[in-house]
Motif scaffolding. Sequence first.
Motif, PDB file in Angstrom:
ATOM      1  N   ASN A 424       0.878  -1.261   0.011  1.00  0.00           N
ATOM      2  CA  ASN A 424       0.075  -0.013  -0.040  1.00  0.00           C
ATOM      3  C   ASN A 424       0.968   1.233   0.046  1.00  0.00           C
ATOM      4  N   SER A 479      -2.470  -4.723   2.872  1.00  0.00           N
ATOM      5  CA  SER A 479      -3.142  -4.615   1.615  1.00  0.00           C
ATOM      6  C   SER A 479      -4.575  -4.414   1.619  1.00  0.00           C
ATOM      7  N   ASP A 480      -5.402  -3.559   1.042  1.00  0.00           N
ATOM      8  CA  ASP A 480      -6.781  -3.681   1.109  1.00  0.00           C
ATOM      9  C   ASP A 480      -7.574  -4.542   0.161  1.00  0.00           C
TER      10      ASP A 480
END
Length: 576
Positions: A424, A479-480
């Motif tokens: 990210n 991380s999304d």
Amino acid sequence: MSRNLQTLGQVLRELAHMAPRKLWLGGAALAALTVVMGMTLLGLSGWFITATALAGLLPATALVFDVFMPSAGIRLLAVGRTGARYAERLVTHDATLAVLAALRDKLFRSWAGPQAARLLLQRPARLLQRLTADVDALDNLYLRLLVPAVAAFGAALLLALAFALMHGWLGLLTWVWLLLTGWGIALWHGLRSRKSAVRRAMALEMLRAQAVDLVAGQTDLLMAGQLPAQMQKVLNTDARGARADEQLYQSEAAVTKAYGTVSAITLSAAMILIAWLMEQGRINGPVAALGILLALSAMEPFAALRRGATEAGRTWLAVRRLGPVLAKKSDAEPIVTITQPEQYAIELRQVQLCQLGPVDLTIRQGERVVLMGASGAGKTTLLNAIAGELPVQSGQLLAQRCSWMTQRTELFQDSLRDNLRLANPQACDEQLWSALQAAGLEQDVKVLPQQLDTLLGEGGLGLSGGQSRRLALARLLLSDAPCCLLDEATEGLDSVTAADVLQRLERAAKGRTLVFATHWQREALMADRIVRMQAGRVLMDAQRGTPEFEQAIAGLRADAAKAIPAPATGTATPNV
């Protein structure tokens, strides 16, 4: 041969599209202008000196002789030549650097597709060679072949026009002679040195790879008793490169002699013909001086092709290597269609690739699925396909955006912060600390003097195996992506560390879809479903609470790790 020419044509078209046409044409035109102005300056200076000397013999002639126009022309040519040379260097190098930057960008994008990471691990030296030496070799096409060839053409045309004014057929003869000999010698030299240039390029590439292997693996080589043998390999490769260099030097010396011989022949023939024309009364002394000086400098632009011809073999090798990559369309269809399905996180319909398939599998959002099976059953291959790292040969594969934790922890020689931000790039420090806390690495990082700015060595050197795995887990959680793929997430960890990692993953990944490939009970205990694979196919798909599920759990490897609490009743979802 026709296929090679077709590849060369494709590469030239791609390179032409990477820089404005005015830069390509303008650079070559400026190079020709510089050469023509230099030759004209030399010839006009000779004419002016000779004419001034002859005019001074008689007072009447000296009084009417115009010294201002020729001297002004000489000054104009001198300043113009300097300006044209500067502009030519600026434009040609601007065009070349723009093309090389665009070319590297395209190569990066081309290699960032399926299996990119695997190819990079298998052949790092080869891909580095493509991005550095091979890309640099392509500037030879423009800077050392096209531009000098156009400049040499301008020089031949100037001398031919000057001699044509003296005698018509003499200009045509001069033009044909210069082009045939000047370009012909460069072509002969390129063909002669092609094999040596290729051998030298191959030897340098192998030398780099062997030297890296020697330095990076010296401990393993020493333990295996192979260090002297590896050192001898490096020395042998270096000797092959030295022999190729020697052959290139010999070829370059031969072409230098050839250009010198042709230049001497051109000058001698020009002097004889100009003397004959003076005897015939067609030209005077100053014009004769101009013609001789132009002939003296006419072969010099052709000699500039020598370096380009020497590197032609290496350039041709680079064209063959990079041609297929450059010919690929950038707008090719993606292998995996990234979707936001309402019902499923992952959906495979009759998917086949490599030795896998056909596979039918659906995974709901938030579901936790374990892939089990013997080594070679297809678990990792299936995860590769879901992540988009392997091209699907047939069938349909739909998947949400996935974050992937592979068997090997990939850490880089950079700071902890930048290693985390790979997941990210916009993450702030608060988010980084939160991910480290979730992975159980917060306290370990806080005791470091530089904390998040701590630099890791190559491959994460400076962290233990457990710390490296936790850092990879923190990056996964940062991380999304709504779906997480984990391939042997706790392999190589002791039971206590593995249990702690899994417990933290259990808490931090709530709401996300998890897909495990594992041989361990400790990971399978988190699952809602267990999918057994064999020979690339789904052999069993069992829900939690069924006898098949319990039997599958019992068949996995157990350790002393504390069991992960089973999901609450009702969280398991049926396979549709």
